[in-house]
Motif scaffolding. Structure first.
Motif, PDB file in Angstrom:
ATOM      1  N   LYS A 178       0.659  -1.293  -0.286  1.00  0.00           N
ATOM      2  CA  LYS A 178      -0.024  -0.122  -0.397  1.00  0.00           C
ATOM      3  C   LYS A 178       0.510   1.751  -0.084  1.00  0.00           C
ATOM      4  O   LYS A 178       1.801   1.765   0.527  1.00  0.00           O
ATOM      5  CB  LYS A 178      -0.571   0.324   1.450  1.00  0.00           C
ATOM      6  CG  LYS A 178      -1.409  -1.053   1.130  1.00  0.00           C
ATOM      7  CD  LYS A 178      -2.294  -1.403   0.714  1.00  0.00           C
ATOM      8  CE  LYS A 178      -2.931  -2.231   0.928  1.00  0.00           C
ATOM      9  NZ  LYS A 178      -5.365  -2.654  -0.143  1.00  0.00           N
ATOM     10  N   LYS A 179       0.714   2.502  -0.634  1.00  0.00           N
ATOM     11  CA  LYS A 179       1.325   3.550  -0.603  1.00  0.00           C
ATOM     12  C   LYS A 179       0.799   4.503   0.882  1.00  0.00           C
ATOM     13  O   LYS A 179       0.441   4.721   0.772  1.00  0.00           O
ATOM     14  CB  LYS A 179       0.966   4.228  -1.539  1.00  0.00           C
ATOM     15  CG  LYS A 179       1.852   6.104  -2.439  1.00  0.00           C
ATOM     16  CD  LYS A 179       0.941   6.555  -3.738  1.00  0.00           C
ATOM     17  CE  LYS A 179       2.248   7.295  -3.600  1.00  0.00           C
ATOM     18  NZ  LYS A 179       2.658   8.234  -2.731  1.00  0.00           N
ATOM     19  N   LYS A 180       2.563   4.761   1.361  1.00  0.00           N
ATOM     20  CA  LYS A 180       2.162   6.286   2.255  1.00  0.00           C
ATOM     21  C   LYS A 180       2.037   7.385   2.158  1.00  0.00           C
ATOM     22  O   LYS A 180       2.747   7.520   0.651  1.00  0.00           O
ATOM     23  CB  LYS A 180       3.753   5.728   2.608  1.00  0.00           C
ATOM     24  CG  LYS A 180       3.951   4.285   3.187  1.00  0.00           C
ATOM     25  CD  LYS A 180       5.441   4.050   3.587  1.00  0.00           C
ATOM     26  CE  LYS A 180       5.178   4.729   5.220  1.00  0.00           C
ATOM     27  NZ  LYS A 180       6.686   5.678   5.855  1.00  0.00           N
ATOM     28  N   ALA A 181       0.876   7.713   2.490  1.00  0.00           N
ATOM     29  CA  ALA A 181       0.303   8.849   2.028  1.00  0.00           C
ATOM     30  C   ALA A 181       1.759  10.177   2.362  1.00  0.00           C
ATOM     31  O   ALA A 181       2.522   9.869   3.344  1.00  0.00           O
ATOM     32  CB  ALA A 181      -0.214   9.323   3.727  1.00  0.00           C
ATOM     33  N   GLY A 182       1.153  11.140   1.266  1.00  0.00           N
ATOM     34  CA  GLY A 182       2.625  11.822   1.506  1.00  0.00           C
ATOM     35  C   GLY A 182       3.985  11.522   0.397  1.00  0.00           C
ATOM     36  O   GLY A 182       4.397  12.439   0.460  1.00  0.00           O
ATOM     37  N   VAL A 183       4.539  10.540   0.460  1.00  0.00           N
ATOM     38  CA  VAL A 183       6.018   9.907   0.260  1.00  0.00           C
ATOM     39  C   VAL A 183       5.657   8.738  -0.947  1.00  0.00           C
ATOM     40  O   VAL A 183       4.456   8.012  -1.158  1.00  0.00           O
ATOM     41  CB  VAL A 183       6.532   9.171   1.465  1.00  0.00           C
ATOM     42  CG1 VAL A 183       6.792  10.195   2.501  1.00  0.00           C
ATOM     43  CG2 VAL A 183       5.753   8.212   1.686  1.00  0.00           C
ATOM     44  N   ASP A 184       6.676   8.345  -2.012  1.00  0.00           N
ATOM     45  CA  ASP A 184       6.676   7.914  -2.508  1.00  0.00           C
ATOM     46  C   ASP A 184       7.114   6.765  -2.466  1.00  0.00           C
ATOM     47  O   ASP A 184       8.438   6.298  -3.068  1.00  0.00           O
ATOM     48  CB  ASP A 184       7.470   8.806  -3.878  1.00  0.00           C
ATOM     49  CG  ASP A 184       6.558   9.379  -4.837  1.00  0.00           C
ATOM     50  OD1 ASP A 184       5.569   9.133  -5.037  1.00  0.00           O
ATOM     51  OD2 ASP A 184       7.685   9.981  -5.608  1.00  0.00           O
ATOM     52  N   GLN A 185       6.345   5.794  -1.396  1.00  0.00           N
ATOM     53  CA  GLN A 185       6.494   4.957  -0.776  1.00  0.00           C
ATOM     54  C   GLN A 185       5.698   3.925  -1.127  1.00  0.00           C
ATOM     55  O   GLN A 185       4.497   4.262  -0.457  1.00  0.00           O
ATOM     56  CB  GLN A 185       7.917   4.875   0.859  1.00  0.00           C
ATOM     57  CG  GLN A 185       8.570   5.342   0.339  1.00  0.00           C
ATOM     58  CD  GLN A 185       9.571   5.844   1.501  1.00  0.00           C
ATOM     59  OE1 GLN A 185       9.150   4.796   2.880  1.00  0.00           O
ATOM     60  NE2 GLN A 185      10.305   6.710   1.607  1.00  0.00           N
TER      61      GLN A 185
ATOM     62  N   ILE B 262       8.866  -1.102  -0.534  1.00  0.00           N
ATOM     63  CA  ILE B 262       9.506  -0.233  -2.051  1.00  0.00           C
ATOM     64  C   ILE B 262       9.916   1.427  -2.022  1.00  0.00           C
ATOM     65  O   ILE B 262       8.793   2.383  -1.473  1.00  0.00           O
ATOM     66  CB  ILE B 262       8.640  -0.969  -2.626  1.00  0.00           C
ATOM     67  CG1 ILE B 262       7.546  -0.901  -3.039  1.00  0.00           C
ATOM     68  CG2 ILE B 262       9.101  -2.586  -2.243  1.00  0.00           C
ATOM     69  CD1 ILE B 262       7.128  -1.691  -4.223  1.00  0.00           C
ATOM     70  N   LYS B 263      10.617   1.878  -2.735  1.00  0.00           N
ATOM     71  CA  LYS B 263      10.849   3.246  -2.551  1.00  0.00           C
ATOM     72  C   LYS B 263      11.362   3.235  -4.208  1.00  0.00           C
ATOM     73  O   LYS B 263      13.144   2.955  -3.521  1.00  0.00           O
ATOM     74  CB  LYS B 263      11.409   3.699  -1.533  1.00  0.00           C
ATOM     75  CG  LYS B 263      11.945   5.479  -1.573  1.00  0.00           C
ATOM     76  CD  LYS B 263      12.219   5.958  -1.015  1.00  0.00           C
ATOM     77  CE  LYS B 263      13.205   5.723  -0.687  1.00  0.00           C
ATOM     78  NZ  LYS B 263      14.790   5.954   0.534  1.00  0.00           N
TER      79      LYS B 263
END
Length: 218
Positions: A90-97, A115-116
């Motif tokens: 799942k995507k973390k809020a506010g960051v490309d991770q 993953i980033k």
């Protein structure tokens, strides 16, 4: 109103730079596509399936591998080709991770993972066991990002419509069979069958349709 040619040219240049920066940022933040793992023994195809990122083995250096270290005896004979590696990230809020789990076929264990994307050509994988014993590696892009497909568009609530295959034909997959990436040296396309290249022999196709992913992602 008359515009000064120099001012107009400056405005066009600034707008072009802004657009190029936006496009570069969008590409850099896209973890989908085929990635070569650090020890170059496999490529992992990453795609968005029902709103989450999933990754599966799309190519292996030594064909015919089995998931022999899986603690479930029923899975120890399953092929490693097409096996899910990145699980429901799942995507973390506010960051490309993206956060989820990674499956390590070398010991048959699941690890909390992140993953980033690093630029447009590298993907950083971090994994931890119970919050400690953390480690990671960097994967290298070998094929471009994957556009959305009918299989993973179900994240938006639409049901894919697929025509039935003609007698004797196999069902077609969509979305993740991508053109071969250019090599770093010389810019030539990879030959058929090379790591990361999409060929008629690609048996993985759209990973969102793989049974081990589809049962959870849809």
């Amino acid at each position: 109103m008359l515009h000064c040619p120099r001012t107009f040219a400056r405005t066009i240049t600034i707008s072009s730079l802004f657009l190029a920066t936006a496009l570069t940022s969008a590409l850099a933040a896209d973890p989908t596509g085929d990635w070569k793992v650090a020890d170059a023994v496999a490529n992992i195809r990453v795609a968005q399936c029902n709103g989450s990122m999933w990754g599966a083995v799309a190519w292996e250096k030594t064909p015919g591998g089995k998931d022999v270290h899986n603690p479930d005896p029923a899975k120890q004979n399953r092929p490693t080709l097409g096996m899910p590696i990145l699980i429901d990230m799942k995507k973390k809020a506010g960051v490309d991770q993206w956060e989820g789990q990674v499956y390590n076929a070398k010991d048959g264990q699941f690890y909390s993972s992140t993953i980033k994307p690093i630029g447009s050509d590298q993907l950083e994988i971090q994994g931890c066991v119970l919050g400690f014993l953390c480690g990671g590696e960097t994967w290298t892009r070998v094929a471009p990002p994957i556009p959305s497909s009918p299989a993973n568009s179900m994240a938006k609530g639409s049901q894919p419509k697929q025509a039935s295959p003609a007698p004797g034909q196999s069902p077609k997959t969509t979305g993740s069979v991508v053109p071969p990436a250019k090599s770093a040296a010389g810019g030539q396309k990879q030959a058929a069958g090379a790591p990361g290249a999409a060929t008629s022999g690609d048996v993985v196709g759209d990973i969102c349709l793989l049974p081990d992913i589809a049962r959870f992602a849809h």
